[in-house]
Design a protein around this motif. Sequence first.
Motif, PDB file in Angstrom:
ATOM      1  N   HIS A 105      32.899 -45.143  22.247  1.00 49.14           N
ATOM      2  CA  HIS A 105      32.097 -43.979  22.668  1.00 49.14           C
ATOM      3  C   HIS A 105      32.826 -43.115  23.697  1.00 49.14           C
ATOM      4  CE1 HIS A 105      28.401 -45.533  20.704  1.00 49.14           C
ATOM      5  NE2 HIS A 105      28.944 -46.700  20.981  1.00 49.14           N
ATOM      6  N   GLN A 108      32.777 -39.401  22.676  1.00 46.08           N
ATOM      7  CA  GLN A 108      31.404 -38.926  22.784  1.00 46.08           C
ATOM      8  C   GLN A 108      31.051 -38.603  24.234  1.00 46.08           C
ATOM      9  OE1 GLN A 108      28.257 -41.868  22.150  1.00 46.08           O
ATOM     10  NE2 GLN A 108      27.200 -40.403  20.834  1.00 46.08           N
ATOM     11  N   ILE A 139      31.896 -40.992  15.842  1.00 52.01           N
ATOM     12  CA  ILE A 139      30.722 -41.251  16.681  1.00 52.01           C
ATOM     13  C   ILE A 139      30.396 -40.040  17.550  1.00 52.01           C
ATOM     14  CG2 ILE A 139      29.882 -42.666  18.610  1.00 52.01           C
ATOM     15  CD1 ILE A 139      31.447 -45.013  17.334  1.00 52.01           C
ATOM     16  N   GLU A 142      29.046 -34.416  15.001  1.00 50.42           N
ATOM     17  CA  GLU A 142      27.771 -34.225  14.299  1.00 50.42           C
ATOM     18  C   GLU A 142      27.984 -34.223  12.796  1.00 50.42           C
ATOM     19  OE1 GLU A 142      25.754 -31.216  17.577  1.00 50.42           O
ATOM     20  OE2 GLU A 142      27.185 -30.458  16.089  1.00 50.42           O
ATOM     21  N   ARG A 169      27.059 -44.182  10.552  1.00 46.66           N
ATOM     22  CA  ARG A 169      25.735 -43.561  10.616  1.00 46.66           C
ATOM     23  C   ARG A 169      24.653 -44.620  10.903  1.00 46.66           C
ATOM     24  NH1 ARG A 169      25.410 -41.504   5.653  1.00 46.66           N
ATOM     25  NH2 ARG A 169      26.311 -39.496   6.202  1.00 46.66           N
ATOM     26  N   ASN A 173      25.730 -43.523  14.917  1.00 45.52           N
ATOM     27  CA  ASN A 173      25.526 -42.080  14.973  1.00 45.52           C
ATOM     28  C   ASN A 173      24.701 -41.630  13.768  1.00 45.52           C
ATOM     29  OD1 ASN A 173      25.626 -39.329  15.290  1.00 45.52           O
ATOM     30  ND2 ASN A 173      27.847 -39.145  15.110  1.00 45.52           N
ATOM     31  N   LYS A 175      23.115 -39.014  13.322  1.00 39.31           N
ATOM     32  CA  LYS A 175      23.214 -37.578  13.035  1.00 39.31           C
ATOM     33  C   LYS A 175      24.426 -37.212  12.182  1.00 39.31           C
ATOM     34  CE  LYS A 175      20.910 -36.163  17.328  1.00 39.31           C
ATOM     35  NZ  LYS A 175      21.042 -35.345  18.570  1.00 39.31           N
ATOM     36  N   LEU A 176      25.373 -38.154  12.040  1.00 34.98           N
ATOM     37  CA  LEU A 176      26.607 -37.839  11.324  1.00 34.98           C
ATOM     38  C   LEU A 176      26.329 -37.516   9.855  1.00 34.98           C
ATOM     39  CD1 LEU A 176      29.729 -37.697  11.428  1.00 34.98           C
ATOM     40  CD2 LEU A 176      29.743 -40.121  10.776  1.00 34.98           C
TER      41      LEU A 176
END
Length: 260
Positions: A105, A108, A139, A142, A169, A173, A175-176
């Motif tokens: 992360h 991110q 990660i 988007e 995903r 993440n 939202k990926l």
Amino acid sequence: MIRIAVANQKGGVGKTTTAINLATALAATGWRTLIIDLDPQGNASTGLGIKQSQREYSSYELLRGDATLAECAIPTAVPRLDIVPATVDLSGAEIELIEFQDRLHRMQQALADAEAGQWDICLIDCPPSLGMLTLNALIAAESLIVPLQCEFFALEGLSQLLTTVERVRERFNQKLSILGVALTMFDRRNRLTDQVSDDVREVLGPVVFETVIPRNVRLSEAPSHGLPALIYDHRCAGSAAYIALARELIDRLPNVRKAA
């Protein structure tokens, strides 16, 4: 800031060329654009004319937390386009990051700490692997753009990448999403090229961009001059294709912060 990873674990598919020229096209249409070079080879940095002496801070320091995004980003010769360059130090990052609990992360967090409103969009140019650097990008992002060479072996690599995306995903993440698959190195003289293109479109449908990027000498020459092809020769077939691809990309982006 919209965050997009440009990734494919197979090398030589036009990934960095795609990142550079899409970023240039976005900047030319008014987007405040940032490229993060996350490939230890540093091809995106070299392709944008960034010399080694200019790389005081790089994506390596960014991942380690030794410098902020604002400190690492430097302007390029393209107006409204900045880059976080890469250095050879990045090649050891995968081993060094093991000691960090939040090792997946790091990117991110670096993007989350960025000053709001400084850039509209960020493209992360990933290395040709599915290691820790690419996972950091997936990660943090988007969405994902997948450059895919129009050759048979590229299809095998695509299935592996899609599996990795699904796992990221599910675990890290949600939202990926895959923003699009860009067919590159398209050669109409080769029947296999058409076959691969048809197969990919049959399997993935509308996720594949309509625009295809042709094999083009000028696209290959541009990086040696430290320029995107769109500036090196904006009239060549490759540049025209990337301009068309950028239009498609903009149409698929969220409505927020779209340039006029």
